[in-house]
Design a protein around this motif. Structure first.
Motif, mmCIF file in Angstrom:
data_model
loop_
_atom_site.group_PDB
_atom_site.id
_atom_site.type_symbol
_atom_site.label_atom_id
_atom_site.label_comp_id
_atom_site.label_asym_id
_atom_site.label_seq_id
_atom_site.Cartn_x
_atom_site.Cartn_y
_atom_site.Cartn_z
ATOM 1 N N ARG A 160 0.814 -1.220 0.000
ATOM 2 C CA ARG A 160 0.000 0.000 0.000
ATOM 3 C C ARG A 160 0.847 1.270 0.000
ATOM 4 N NH1 ARG A 160 -3.098 -1.067 5.116
ATOM 5 N NH2 ARG A 160 -3.846 1.053 4.828
ATOM 6 N N GLU A 161 2.165 1.133 -0.014
ATOM 7 C CA GLU A 161 3.053 2.291 -0.084
ATOM 8 C C GLU A 161 3.398 2.578 -1.550
ATOM 9 O OE1 GLU A 161 6.555 1.431 2.133
ATOM 10 O OE2 GLU A 161 5.478 1.022 3.985
ATOM 11 N N SER A 162 3.411 3.852 -1.912
ATOM 12 C CA SER A 162 3.790 4.219 -3.277
ATOM 13 C C SER A 162 4.408 5.613 -3.267
ATOM 14 C CB SER A 162 2.584 4.174 -4.214
ATOM 15 O OG SER A 162 1.605 5.118 -3.806
ATOM 16 N N GLY A 163 5.075 5.951 -4.344
ATOM 17 C CA GLY A 163 5.683 7.268 -4.427
ATOM 18 C C GLY A 163 6.128 7.577 -5.829
ATOM 19 N N ARG A 164 6.545 8.835 -5.999
ATOM 20 C CA ARG A 164 7.083 9.265 -7.285
ATOM 21 C C ARG A 164 8.114 10.361 -7.035
ATOM 22 N NH1 ARG A 164 2.010 11.838 -7.097
ATOM 23 N NH2 ARG A 164 2.170 14.092 -7.407
ATOM 24 N N ALA A 165 9.002 10.543 -8.005
ATOM 25 C CA ALA A 165 10.051 11.559 -7.905
ATOM 26 C C ALA A 165 10.657 11.757 -9.291
ATOM 27 C CB ALA A 165 11.132 11.133 -6.910
ATOM 28 N N ASP A 166 11.489 12.799 -9.411
ATOM 29 C CA ASP A 166 12.200 13.017 -10.668
ATOM 30 C C ASP A 166 13.374 12.044 -10.808
ATOM 31 O OD1 ASP A 166 10.529 15.145 -11.273
ATOM 32 O OD2 ASP A 166 11.892 16.639 -10.410
ATOM 33 N N ARG A 167 13.939 11.670 -9.657
ATOM 34 C CA ARG A 167 15.129 10.828 -9.666
ATOM 35 C C ARG A 167 15.197 10.040 -8.358
ATOM 36 N NH1 ARG A 167 20.257 11.716 -12.448
ATOM 37 N NH2 ARG A 167 21.878 10.559 -11.384
ATOM 38 N N ALA A 168 15.764 8.855 -8.405
ATOM 39 C CA ALA A 168 15.960 8.058 -7.190
ATOM 40 C C ALA A 168 17.262 7.288 -7.312
ATOM 41 C CB ALA A 168 14.795 7.113 -6.965
ATOM 42 N N ALA A 179 15.214 9.511 -2.820
ATOM 43 C CA ALA A 179 14.468 10.141 -3.904
ATOM 44 C C ALA A 179 14.720 11.639 -3.878
ATOM 45 C CB ALA A 179 12.979 9.852 -3.750
ATOM 46 N N ASP A 180 14.676 12.267 -5.077
ATOM 47 C CA ASP A 180 14.990 13.685 -5.188
ATOM 48 C C ASP A 180 14.134 14.318 -6.286
ATOM 49 O OD1 ASP A 180 16.433 16.048 -4.695
ATOM 50 O OD2 ASP A 180 17.812 15.615 -6.338
ATOM 51 N N GLY A 181 13.673 15.530 -6.062
ATOM 52 C CA GLY A 181 12.945 16.291 -7.068
ATOM 53 C C GLY A 181 11.476 15.938 -7.158
ATOM 54 N N HIS A 182 10.603 16.846 -6.727
ATOM 55 C CA HIS A 182 9.144 16.657 -6.790
ATOM 56 C C HIS A 182 8.725 15.324 -6.168
ATOM 57 C CE1 HIS A 182 9.992 19.545 -10.092
ATOM 58 N NE2 HIS A 182 8.962 20.175 -9.534
ATOM 59 N N VAL A 183 9.236 15.042 -4.987
ATOM 60 C CA VAL A 183 8.948 13.777 -4.319
ATOM 61 C C VAL A 183 7.551 13.813 -3.717
ATOM 62 C CG1 VAL A 183 9.656 12.195 -2.487
ATOM 63 C CG2 VAL A 183 11.386 13.457 -3.783
ATOM 64 N N ALA A 184 6.789 12.745 -3.938
ATOM 65 C CA ALA A 184 5.471 12.580 -3.323
ATOM 66 C C ALA A 184 5.346 11.125 -2.900
ATOM 67 C CB ALA A 184 4.361 12.937 -4.302
ATOM 68 N N MET A 185 4.807 10.902 -1.695
ATOM 69 C CA MET A 185 4.653 9.539 -1.192
ATOM 70 C C MET A 185 3.250 9.338 -0.653
ATOM 71 S SD MET A 185 8.279 8.854 0.742
ATOM 72 C CE MET A 185 7.817 7.196 1.134
ATOM 73 N N LYS A 186 2.784 8.113 -0.754
ATOM 74 C CA LYS A 186 1.503 7.716 -0.177
ATOM 75 C C LYS A 186 1.777 6.529 0.729
ATOM 76 C CE LYS A 186 -3.137 6.294 -1.496
ATOM 77 N NZ LYS A 186 -4.038 5.951 -2.626
ATOM 78 N N LEU A 187 1.434 6.703 2.036
ATOM 79 C CA LEU A 187 1.709 5.671 3.010
ATOM 80 C C LEU A 187 0.439 5.318 3.775
ATOM 81 C CD1 LEU A 187 4.925 7.264 4.570
ATOM 82 C CD2 LEU A 187 4.852 5.423 2.890
ATOM 83 N N PRO A 188 0.289 4.065 4.202
ATOM 84 C CA PRO A 188 -0.844 3.724 5.059
ATOM 85 C C PRO A 188 -0.761 4.479 6.382
ATOM 86 C CG PRO A 188 0.367 1.759 4.384
ATOM 87 C CD PRO A 188 1.136 2.943 3.912
ATOM 88 N N ARG A 189 -1.862 4.846 6.947
ATOM 89 C CA ARG A 189 -1.902 5.638 8.180
ATOM 90 C C ARG A 189 -1.101 4.973 9.298
ATOM 91 N NH1 ARG A 189 -7.166 8.527 10.090
ATOM 92 N NH2 ARG A 189 -7.319 8.311 7.857
ATOM 93 N N GLU A 190 -1.217 3.636 9.420
ATOM 94 C CA GLU A 190 -0.538 2.950 10.537
ATOM 95 C C GLU A 190 0.974 3.043 10.436
ATOM 96 O OE1 GLU A 190 -1.969 -0.190 7.532
ATOM 97 O OE2 GLU A 190 -2.780 1.597 8.492
ATOM 98 N N SER A 191 1.538 3.193 9.237
ATOM 99 C CA SER A 191 2.993 3.277 9.124
ATOM 100 C C SER A 191 3.510 4.592 9.654
ATOM 101 C CB SER A 191 3.430 3.087 7.670
ATOM 102 O OG SER A 191 3.055 4.184 6.888
ATOM 103 N N LEU A 192 2.702 5.653 9.653
ATOM 104 C CA LEU A 192 3.130 6.942 10.183
ATOM 105 C C LEU A 192 3.215 6.942 11.704
ATOM 106 C CD1 LEU A 192 1.061 9.283 7.863
ATOM 107 C CD2 LEU A 192 3.488 8.715 7.709
ATOM 108 N N ALA A 193 2.474 6.055 12.337
ATOM 109 C CA ALA A 193 2.492 5.967 13.796
ATOM 110 C C ALA A 193 3.594 5.079 14.320
ATOM 111 C CB ALA A 193 1.140 5.482 14.301
#
Length: 196
Positions: A160-168, A179-193
């Motif tokens: 359920r984790e995903s992301g994007r960037a210009d370079r990794a 990761a570097d440049g326009h980094v965006a990540m999507k993580l499950p709520r429980e992983s942030l805790a």
């Protein structure tokens, strides 16, 4: 070796529609396929169909399974010391699988081994241990650093984790991922805790 071969001495050409199998001097790399043309004057070898290459692991891991690369056709430039796997390229080793449209292997100048591998035309890498999948416009693997640079429109996903960037940047031995440049990540709520 090849079961049959026609040699044109005047033009420095050798070829056959039959099978050709070539191997590096140290025996760690072999490439085979159906149909070939050797252009002696230019130092170019083309194998036309059904390419299968086997790359044995480093001496410290010699007992482990090799990397196997397949593609539709293959070319080798002996003068400039690089090989290209063309069309429907697939690779498989104990740690990962990959696919791309073109894979270029640059040899090290002073050694009988590769130095840089470059995957282009929609490369996809899948890690076998965790199922992580990554894509980019181009992937460049540098042997000396055991590092892969994913360049342009990089995406990755694991569960359920995903992301994007210009370079990794991925360091295989250390399992690092930067990761570097326009980094965006999507993580499950429980992983942030979770701790750390």
């Amino acid at each position: 070796p090849s079961p049959e071969c026609v040699y044109d001495a005047a033009n420095g050409l050798a070829g056959s529609p039959g099978h050709l199998q070539v191997q590096s001097g140290d025996g760690r790399v072999s490439v085979g396929g159906e149909g070939f043309l050797w252009q002696q004057n230019e130092g170019n070898l083309t194998i036309s169909n059904q390419i299968r290459a086997v790359v044995q692991r480093a001496a410290t891991n010699a007992a482990g399974p090799p990397l196997v690369v397949t593609s539709r056709w293959f070319s080798f430039d002996a003068t400039n010391r690089y090989a290209v796997f063309h069309d429907d390229v697939h690779g498989d080793d104990p740690e990962m699988e990959f696919a791309c449209g073109q894979l270029t292997v640059h040899a090290a100048p002073a050694r009988q081994s590769f130095e840089v591998i470059e995957a282009e035309q929609s490369p996809v890498i899948i890690g076998k241990a965790d199922g992580r999948r990554a894509t980019a416009d181009r992937v460049v693997y540098t042997r000396a650093e055991d590092r892969s640079d994913l360049i342009g429109n990089v995406t990755w996903q694991r569960g359920r984790e995903s992301g994007r960037a210009d370079r990794a940047e991925v360091h295989r031995g250390e399992k690092d991922f930067d990761a570097d440049g326009h980094v965006a990540m999507k993580l499950p709520r429980e992983s942030l805790a979770a701790g750390g």
